[in-house]
Scaffold this motif. Structure first.
Motif, PDB file in Angstrom:
ATOM      1  N   LEU A  68      44.242  42.976  36.391  1.00 44.40           N
ATOM      2  CA  LEU A  68      43.115  43.259  35.266  1.00 44.40           C
ATOM      3  C   LEU A  68      43.753  42.592  33.954  1.00 44.40           C
ATOM      4  O   LEU A  68      43.409  42.973  32.858  1.00 44.40           O
ATOM      5  CB  LEU A  68      43.314  44.740  34.860  1.00 44.40           C
ATOM      6  CG  LEU A  68      42.578  45.479  35.994  1.00 44.40           C
ATOM      7  CD1 LEU A  68      43.003  47.286  36.154  1.00 44.40           C
ATOM      8  CD2 LEU A  68      41.248  45.245  36.485  1.00 44.40           C
ATOM      9  N   ASN A  69      44.415  41.469  34.210  1.00 44.19           N
ATOM     10  CA  ASN A  69      44.956  40.885  32.765  1.00 44.19           C
ATOM     11  C   ASN A  69      43.995  40.512  31.894  1.00 44.19           C
ATOM     12  O   ASN A  69      44.461  40.955  30.661  1.00 44.19           O
ATOM     13  CB  ASN A  69      46.100  39.665  33.406  1.00 44.19           C
ATOM     14  CG  ASN A  69      47.078  39.442  32.385  1.00 44.19           C
ATOM     15  OD1 ASN A  69      47.784  40.501  31.996  1.00 44.19           O
ATOM     16  ND2 ASN A  69      47.254  38.143  32.018  1.00 44.19           N
ATOM     17  N   GLU A  70      43.039  40.102  32.218  1.00 46.07           N
ATOM     18  CA  GLU A  70      41.894  39.618  31.313  1.00 46.07           C
ATOM     19  C   GLU A  70      41.108  40.998  30.569  1.00 46.07           C
ATOM     20  O   GLU A  70      40.366  40.936  29.748  1.00 46.07           O
ATOM     21  CB  GLU A  70      40.931  38.660  31.475  1.00 46.07           C
ATOM     22  CG  GLU A  70      41.623  37.457  32.343  1.00 46.07           C
ATOM     23  CD  GLU A  70      42.451  36.822  31.350  1.00 46.07           C
ATOM     24  OE1 GLU A  70      42.054  36.602  29.981  1.00 46.07           O
ATOM     25  OE2 GLU A  70      43.596  36.537  31.409  1.00 46.07           O
ATOM     26  N   GLY A  76      46.343  40.415  28.396  1.00 43.88           N
ATOM     27  CA  GLY A  76      47.683  40.217  28.790  1.00 43.88           C
ATOM     28  C   GLY A  76      48.424  41.477  29.021  1.00 43.88           C
ATOM     29  O   GLY A  76      49.620  41.387  29.316  1.00 43.88           O
ATOM     30  N   TYR A  77      48.014  42.692  28.566  1.00 41.75           N
ATOM     31  CA  TYR A  77      48.726  43.820  28.587  1.00 41.75           C
ATOM     32  C   TYR A  77      49.083  44.090  30.253  1.00 41.75           C
ATOM     33  O   TYR A  77      50.307  44.638  30.472  1.00 41.75           O
ATOM     34  CB  TYR A  77      47.726  45.199  28.477  1.00 41.75           C
ATOM     35  CG  TYR A  77      48.804  46.415  28.422  1.00 41.75           C
ATOM     36  CD1 TYR A  77      49.913  46.520  27.730  1.00 41.75           C
ATOM     37  CD2 TYR A  77      48.508  47.419  29.741  1.00 41.75           C
ATOM     38  CE1 TYR A  77      50.487  47.661  27.802  1.00 41.75           C
ATOM     39  CE2 TYR A  77      49.244  48.444  29.710  1.00 41.75           C
ATOM     40  CZ  TYR A  77      50.072  48.784  28.956  1.00 41.75           C
ATOM     41  OH  TYR A  77      50.905  49.709  29.100  1.00 41.75           O
ATOM     42  N   GLU A 110      40.882  50.444  30.074  1.00 36.51           N
ATOM     43  CA  GLU A 110      40.237  49.113  30.030  1.00 36.51           C
ATOM     44  C   GLU A 110      39.649  48.502  28.926  1.00 36.51           C
ATOM     45  O   GLU A 110      38.828  49.491  28.216  1.00 36.51           O
ATOM     46  CB  GLU A 110      39.492  49.002  31.313  1.00 36.51           C
ATOM     47  CG  GLU A 110      40.285  48.838  32.490  1.00 36.51           C
ATOM     48  CD  GLU A 110      39.306  48.516  33.767  1.00 36.51           C
ATOM     49  OE1 GLU A 110      38.867  47.470  33.758  1.00 36.51           O
ATOM     50  OE2 GLU A 110      39.332  49.194  34.758  1.00 36.51           O
ATOM     51  N   GLY A 111      39.823  47.559  28.453  1.00 38.63           N
ATOM     52  CA  GLY A 111      39.292  47.024  27.310  1.00 38.63           C
ATOM     53  C   GLY A 111      40.040  47.242  26.170  1.00 38.63           C
ATOM     54  O   GLY A 111      39.847  46.690  25.111  1.00 38.63           O
ATOM     55  N   THR A 172      43.651  47.238  43.042  1.00 36.72           N
ATOM     56  CA  THR A 172      44.496  48.405  42.741  1.00 36.72           C
ATOM     57  C   THR A 172      43.949  49.615  42.626  1.00 36.72           C
ATOM     58  O   THR A 172      43.263  50.058  41.928  1.00 36.72           O
ATOM     59  CB  THR A 172      45.418  47.858  41.711  1.00 36.72           C
ATOM     60  OG1 THR A 172      44.675  47.639  40.498  1.00 36.72           O
ATOM     61  CG2 THR A 172      46.230  46.556  42.183  1.00 36.72           C
ATOM     62  N   PRO A 173      44.813  50.871  43.003  1.00 33.61           N
ATOM     63  CA  PRO A 173      46.292  50.464  43.726  1.00 33.61           C
ATOM     64  C   PRO A 173      45.644  50.392  45.316  1.00 33.61           C
ATOM     65  O   PRO A 173      44.545  50.790  45.906  1.00 33.61           O
ATOM     66  CB  PRO A 173      46.723  52.058  43.704  1.00 33.61           C
ATOM     67  CG  PRO A 173      45.554  52.956  43.476  1.00 33.61           C
ATOM     68  CD  PRO A 173      44.425  52.291  42.703  1.00 33.61           C
ATOM     69  N   THR A 174      46.595  49.689  46.041  1.00 32.67           N
ATOM     70  CA  THR A 174      46.601  49.522  47.497  1.00 32.67           C
ATOM     71  C   THR A 174      47.564  49.893  47.732  1.00 32.67           C
ATOM     72  O   THR A 174      48.832  49.694  47.327  1.00 32.67           O
ATOM     73  CB  THR A 174      46.163  48.097  47.857  1.00 32.67           C
ATOM     74  OG1 THR A 174      45.070  47.818  47.482  1.00 32.67           O
ATOM     75  CG2 THR A 174      46.404  47.878  49.299  1.00 32.67           C
ATOM     76  N   LEU A 175      47.818  50.825  49.032  1.00 28.43           N
ATOM     77  CA  LEU A 175      49.160  51.368  49.643  1.00 28.43           C
ATOM     78  C   LEU A 175      49.075  50.695  50.921  1.00 28.43           C
ATOM     79  O   LEU A 175      47.975  50.921  51.673  1.00 28.43           O
ATOM     80  CB  LEU A 175      49.076  52.790  49.694  1.00 28.43           C
ATOM     81  CG  LEU A 175      49.637  53.544  48.279  1.00 28.43           C
ATOM     82  CD1 LEU A 175      48.781  53.274  47.159  1.00 28.43           C
ATOM     83  CD2 LEU A 175      50.131  54.907  48.607  1.00 28.43           C
ATOM     84  N   ALA A 176      50.271  50.248  51.489  1.00 25.55           N
ATOM     85  CA  ALA A 176      50.345  49.937  52.881  1.00 25.55           C
ATOM     86  C   ALA A 176      51.760  50.411  53.291  1.00 25.55           C
ATOM     87  O   ALA A 176      52.729  50.565  52.700  1.00 25.55           O
ATOM     88  CB  ALA A 176      50.265  48.344  52.917  1.00 25.55           C
TER      89      ALA A 176
END
Length: 199
Positions: A68-70, A76-77, A110-111, A172-176
């Motif tokens: 979700l960087n953008e 950038g967070y 977000e945002g 995300t989140p993905t768990l494996a």
């Protein structure tokens, strides 16, 4: 529940492995500190997972990605927070889980914008991180490339692709556990996972 002082914490690239080598189950958690559902997952299961880490039955490999960087303003967070957490794992292994928890405790929407790099440094220092290289690790973005590479790898790994709203992709989140993706929306996923493993 903090991780016990004898719990190993090992950084490898953009992942941090928390737990004893003798644990019979390892869970891979792909997360982004900006992701609201990751925050919900953290508040629902972090304590339970850490109890099993502390009793030696579980290891957790945290994959810090910047999906979700953008989506933060300024962008950038996701990268900055993931990088800071990796710097913490280098600087003082006992502080990784508290720092990880605090990033979710003060999660921006977000945002919005979370901590900037200087605030991430101060957060670590307030937790007692005294390593002189910690601040430069955070401010210079030491692991930014590793985090982006980890995200790019995850989003092209076939077994990590999930169906969501008719779309297939990595989220995300993905768990494996190994190459099996876990349904963490089942409240008993962890009990089932720990119970189903061969001794």
């Amino acid at each position: 529940v903090p991780a016990g002082p004898d719990i190993p914490v090992t950084r490898d690239g953009a992942t941090v492995l928390v737990g004893k080598d003798t644990a019979k189950v390892t869970v891979d958690v792909y997360e982004d500190f900006l992701c609201p559902i990751c925050g919900q997952f953290e508040s629902a299961y972090a304590d339970q997972m850490l109890q099993h880490v502390n009793d030696g039955s579980l290891r957790v490999r945290y994959h810090l990605v910047n999906l979700l960087n953008e989506r933060s303003d300024p962008p950038g967070y996701s990268t900055d927070s993931a990088n800071a957490a990796l710097c913490v794992a280098d600087a003082d292994k006992t502080k990784f889980m508290p720092f990880h928890a605090s990033l979710y405790g003060k999660q921006p929407e977000e945002g919005a914008r979370g901590y900037d790099k200087d605030q991430l440094v101060k957060l670590g220092q307030a937790m007692g991180i005294t390593s002189p290289t910690f601040a430069s690790c955070v401010t210079s973005g030491t692991y930014d490339k590793a985090i982006t590479d980890a995200y790019n790898q995850a989003k092209t790994t076939p077994y990590l692709q999930q169906e969501s709203g008719g779309q297939r992709g990595f989220g995300t989140p993905t768990l494996a556990n190994g190459t099996r993706v876990l349904d963490w929306t089942d409240p008993n996923w962890l009990t089932k996972l720990l119970g189903s493993q061969p001794q």
